[in-house]
Design an enzyme around this catalytic site. Structure first.
Site, PDB file in Angstrom:
ATOM      1  N   LYS A  22       7.487  -1.300   2.084  1.00 32.77           N
ATOM      2  CA  LYS A  22       6.452  -2.325   2.309  1.00 32.77           C
ATOM      3  C   LYS A  22       7.107  -3.675   2.609  1.00 32.77           C
ATOM      4  CE  LYS A  22       4.447  -4.381  -1.364  1.00 32.77           C
ATOM      5  NZ  LYS A  22       4.543  -5.828  -1.323  1.00 32.77           N
ATOM      6  N   ASN A  23       8.126  -4.012   1.817  1.00 29.28           N
ATOM      7  CA  ASN A  23       8.696  -5.362   1.920  1.00 29.28           C
ATOM      8  C   ASN A  23       9.661  -5.528   3.076  1.00 29.28           C
ATOM      9  OD1 ASN A  23       7.059  -6.049  -0.143  1.00 29.28           O
ATOM     10  ND2 ASN A  23       8.648  -6.056  -1.719  1.00 29.28           N
ATOM     11  N   CYS A 116      -0.154 -16.560  -7.237  1.00 26.81           N
ATOM     12  CA  CYS A 116      -0.772 -15.249  -7.455  1.00 26.81           C
ATOM     13  C   CYS A 116      -0.583 -14.926  -8.937  1.00 26.81           C
ATOM     14  CB  CYS A 116      -0.150 -14.194  -6.561  1.00 26.81           C
ATOM     15  SG  CYS A 116       1.492 -13.767  -7.075  1.00 26.81           S
ATOM     16  N   ARG A 121       4.763 -19.194  -7.111  1.00 20.37           N
ATOM     17  CA  ARG A 121       5.339 -18.702  -5.852  1.00 20.37           C
ATOM     18  C   ARG A 121       5.199 -19.720  -4.726  1.00 20.37           C
ATOM     19  NH1 ARG A 121       3.878 -12.515  -5.138  1.00 20.37           N
ATOM     20  NH2 ARG A 121       5.712 -12.608  -3.803  1.00 20.37           N
ATOM     21  N   ASP A 306      10.680  -6.011  -9.220  1.00 21.07           N
ATOM     22  CA  ASP A 306       9.564  -5.137  -8.829  1.00 21.07           C
ATOM     23  C   ASP A 306       9.579  -3.804  -9.559  1.00 21.07           C
ATOM     24  OD1 ASP A 306       9.505  -6.127  -5.313  1.00 21.07           O
ATOM     25  OD2 ASP A 306       8.822  -7.098  -7.154  1.00 21.07           O
ATOM     26  N   ARG A 398      -2.241  -1.317  -2.555  1.00 22.57           N
ATOM     27  CA  ARG A 398      -1.544  -2.332  -1.744  1.00 22.57           C
ATOM     28  C   ARG A 398      -0.112  -1.899  -1.469  1.00 22.57           C
ATOM     29  NH1 ARG A 398      -1.600  -8.247  -3.878  1.00 22.57           N
ATOM     30  NH2 ARG A 398      -0.231  -8.288  -2.067  1.00 22.57           N
TER      31      ARG A 398
HETATM   32  C1  EPZ Z   1       9.622 -10.867  -2.203  1.00 19.86           C
HETATM   33  O1  EPZ Z   1       8.718 -11.895  -2.553  1.00 19.86           O
HETATM   34  C2  EPZ Z   1       8.858  -9.564  -2.376  1.00 19.86           C
HETATM   35  N1  EPZ Z   1       7.712  -9.550  -1.463  1.00 19.86           N
HETATM   36  C3  EPZ Z   1       8.383  -9.445  -3.821  1.00 19.86           C
HETATM   37  O2  EPZ Z   1       7.725  -8.186  -3.965  1.00 19.86           O
HETATM   38  C4  EPZ Z   1       9.611  -9.469  -4.738  1.00 19.86           C
HETATM   39  O3  EPZ Z   1       9.186  -9.420  -6.083  1.00 19.86           O
HETATM   40  C5  EPZ Z   1      10.403 -10.763  -4.478  1.00 19.86           C
HETATM   41  O4  EPZ Z   1      10.761 -10.856  -3.084  1.00 19.86           O
HETATM   42  C6  EPZ Z   1      11.688 -10.811  -5.303  1.00 19.86           C
HETATM   43  O5  EPZ Z   1      12.490  -9.715  -4.986  1.00 19.86           O
HETATM   44  C7  EPZ Z   1       7.921  -9.302  -0.151  1.00 19.86           C
HETATM   45  O6  EPZ Z   1       9.044  -9.113   0.292  1.00 19.86           O
HETATM   46  C8  EPZ Z   1       6.705  -9.271   0.719  1.00 19.86           C
HETATM   47  P1  EPZ Z   1      11.258 -14.788  -3.524  1.00 19.86           P
HETATM   48  P2  EPZ Z   1       9.104 -13.445  -2.253  1.00 19.86           P
HETATM   49  O7  EPZ Z   1      11.019 -15.830  -2.504  1.00 19.86           O
HETATM   50  O8  EPZ Z   1       9.848 -13.532  -0.984  1.00 19.86           O
HETATM   51  C9  EPZ Z   1      10.790 -18.729  -6.013  1.00 19.86           C
HETATM   52  C10 EPZ Z   1       6.030  -6.708  -4.589  1.00 19.86           C
HETATM   53  O9  EPZ Z   1       5.580  -6.348  -5.682  1.00 19.86           O
HETATM   54  N2  EPZ Z   1      10.593 -19.403  -4.719  1.00 19.86           N
HETATM   55  O10 EPZ Z   1      12.567 -14.034  -3.524  1.00 19.86           O
HETATM   56  O11 EPZ Z   1       7.883 -14.243  -2.417  1.00 19.86           O
HETATM   57  C11 EPZ Z   1       9.640 -17.810  -6.375  1.00 19.86           C
HETATM   58  O12 EPZ Z   1       8.616 -18.554  -7.004  1.00 19.86           O
HETATM   59  C12 EPZ Z   1       6.344  -8.169  -4.331  1.00 19.86           C
HETATM   60  O13 EPZ Z   1       6.287  -5.929  -3.623  1.00 19.86           O
HETATM   61  C13 EPZ Z   1      10.541 -20.794  -4.679  1.00 19.86           C
HETATM   62  O14 EPZ Z   1      10.663 -21.470  -5.695  1.00 19.86           O
HETATM   63  O15 EPZ Z   1      10.088 -13.707  -3.469  1.00 19.86           O
HETATM   64  C14 EPZ Z   1      10.263 -16.813  -7.318  1.00 19.86           C
HETATM   65  O16 EPZ Z   1      10.313 -17.363  -8.618  1.00 19.86           O
HETATM   66  C15 EPZ Z   1       6.007  -9.029  -5.529  1.00 19.86           C
HETATM   67  N3  EPZ Z   1      10.340 -21.412  -3.480  1.00 19.86           N
HETATM   68  C16 EPZ Z   1      11.695 -16.687  -6.784  1.00 19.86           C
HETATM   69  O17 EPZ Z   1      11.906 -17.811  -5.919  1.00 19.86           O
HETATM   70  C17 EPZ Z   1      10.222 -20.707  -2.311  1.00 19.86           C
HETATM   71  O18 EPZ Z   1      10.056 -21.323  -1.240  1.00 19.86           O
HETATM   72  C18 EPZ Z   1      11.947 -15.447  -5.967  1.00 19.86           C
HETATM   73  O19 EPZ Z   1      10.970 -15.411  -4.969  1.00 19.86           O
HETATM   74  C19 EPZ Z   1      10.269 -19.296  -2.374  1.00 19.86           C
HETATM   75  C20 EPZ Z   1      10.469 -18.658  -3.584  1.00 19.86           C
END
Ligand code: EPZ
Length: 419
Positions: A22-23, A116, A121, A306, A398
């Site tokens: 998915k990701n 969310c 996020r 995840d 989802r």
């Molecule tokens: C991706 O989300 C995945 N989703 C998530 O999977 C996964 O949990 C996550 O990466 C971590 O591996 C997709 O790829 C569609 P991050 P993403 O940016 O990109 C903070 C699932 O269940 N952050 O690596 O949103 C954020 O708040 C989903 O399949 C900022 O502060 O994750 C978090 O604490 C859930 N500012 C941390 O970084 C930003 O601009 C990691 O988030 C972006 C992120």
């Protein structure tokens, strides 16, 4: 809203086909906007999140032609108008169209994704990356407005404050159109990032180092038609590995890659689970007692956030106490009170959960709160005595293709009741 009724106590045995990730599918669907030539994605998972992303790019004028586990996306007639809020509200990954729209049309208007269930996020790192490439970025009335200079985006060094998966992908997507070289430092190393790079390279982009903390993109070249096969979903594979472990069964996960599950495999082996590459995929078996194991979630290649909820369900049935620390998201323990309704003994202390296993679980009605929490409750139900009813199963659909059917084929007693 559909619900799943799980009757526990069955040992699972059989083979499970692991679908495309998915990701990886979500950013790769967004990538079609970068080019006027068609992009075909193979091994596409049948998930509602994929439907949401396809509907969003279609609203931008992309022609979407779906086949069995595949889609051809033609953005030849696409336009750069804004993404309506409802799509973005439903799924924050829709923010991934921001980079491609800016790269292709010189401007983009995308609704700012709300938080969310698992955390605020923010997308500040995505916006900083686009600014580094020369874009003017502003927020107005819940919209992100991004405008490239008249001369277009230009290559730059993008230093990410943390290895954000989405921000790395936004930087990579936009950098393909930025003249000159872009260096992304402190990039996320997740396999899905490397798969997106492979998809972009198939389209003609010049990208090196994806999957390492330093990615180089030589941008400004027009992108062409491409076909790309999406890599298998390591989170789905890890989920079924826990299903085999929690029921004391044996599953062959066809298509799964052990190297993408390294830290999960190590934790499962420490818990007394055996994993080995079979002739069609990864074999996972648990015959002896389950031992408690401490884990801390981290960016790849650490233990993936995840799979934290799924592993917690497993530890709730182990003999002893394990400590589970969540360092990636600030609120990813909503499955804890639901597991407690099944008799799990879990104490929360800030970002850590002490899981005291040993007492058996007993079935009860429980509520799914997010994608991975919902599957953790199904897994716990497989081990619980009696009947567990999981409500709000739309969360499950989802991210998991036909989860109930795949488990029933391996001996689980699960009934989907339309709600
Ligand atoms: C991706 O989300 C995945 N989703 C998530 O999977 C996964 O949990 C996550 O990466 C971590 O591996 C997709 O790829 C569609 P991050 P993403 O940016 O990109 C903070 C699932 O269940 N952050 O690596 O949103 C954020 O708040 C989903 O399949 C900022 O502060 O994750 C978090 O604490 C859930 N500012 C941390 O970084 C930003 O601009 C990691 O988030 C972006 C992120």
């Amino acid at each position: 809203m559909d619900q799943l009724v799980v009757r526990g106590g069955q040992r699972l045995e059989g083979a499970v086909a692991i679908a495309g990730a998915k990701n990886a599918a979500l950013p790769e669907i967004a990538a079609c906007l970068l080019s006027a030539a068609p992009l075909t994605l193979l091994n596409l998972p049948a998930l509602s999140d994929v439907d949401t992303m396809l509907a969003l790019v279609a609203q931008h004028g992309v022609r979407v032609e779906r086949g069995p586990a595949r889609v051809t996306l033609d953005a030849g007639e696409a336009n750069g108008t804004g993404a309506p809020y409802d799509a973005v509200r439903r799924m924050r990954a829709t923010v991934l169209v921001l980079g491609p729209l800016l790269a292709r049309f010189g401007r983009a208007r995308v609704s700012l994704p709300g938080g969310c269930a698992i955390g605020a996020r923010p997308v500040d790192l995505h916006l900083k990356a686009l600014s580094a490439l020369g874009a003017e970025v502003s927020l107005e009335g819940g919209l992100v407005l991004a405008e490239a200079p008249a001369a277009g985006l230009r290559g730059a060094r993008v230093v990410l404050a943390l290895p954000s998966v989405g921000a790395t992908e936004t930087a990579m997507l936009a950098a393909t159109a930025a003249r000159g070289e872009t260096e992304i430092v402190n990039a996320a190393r997740e396999p899905e990032v490397a798969d997106l790079a492979a998809c972009l390279r198939a389209m003609g982009a010049r990208i090196e180092g994806a999957g390492t903390p330093r990615i180089l993109v030589e941008g400004g070249r027009p992108l062409g038609a491409a076909r790309h096969e999406i890599l298998p979903d390591r989170v789905e594979a890890g989920t079924y590995a826990v299903a085999a472990a929690i029921t004391g069964g044996r599953l062959e996960l066809t298509g799964a890659r052990l190297e993408h599950l390294a830290s999960v495999g190590a934790a499962l082996e420490a818990a007394g689970v055996q994993l080995w590459p079979g002739d069609r995929g990864l074999v996972v078996e648990r015959a002896g007692p389950l031992r408690p194991v401490d884990i801390t979630t981290e960016p790849y290649p650490g233990f993936p956030t995840d799979l934290q909820a799924q592993f917690m369900a497993l530890m709730a049935t182990a003999e002893g106490t394990s400590l589970i620390r969540e360092t990636v998201f600030e609120n990813r323990f909503m499955h804890v009170p639901e597991l407690a309704r099944l008799g799990a003994n879990i104490t929360l202390r800030g970002t850590a959960a002490a899981v005291r296993g040993g007492a058996g679980l007993r079935g009860a009605p429980v509520m799914a709160t997010d994608l991975r929490a919902s599957v953790c409750l199904v897994l716990a139900g497989l081990a619980a005595e009696g009947e567990t009813t999981v409500n709000r199963v739309y969360h499950l659909d989802r991210g998991y293709e036909a989860l109930d059917r795949k488990l029933v084929r391996c001996g689980a007693r699960i009934e989907r009741r339309p709600g």
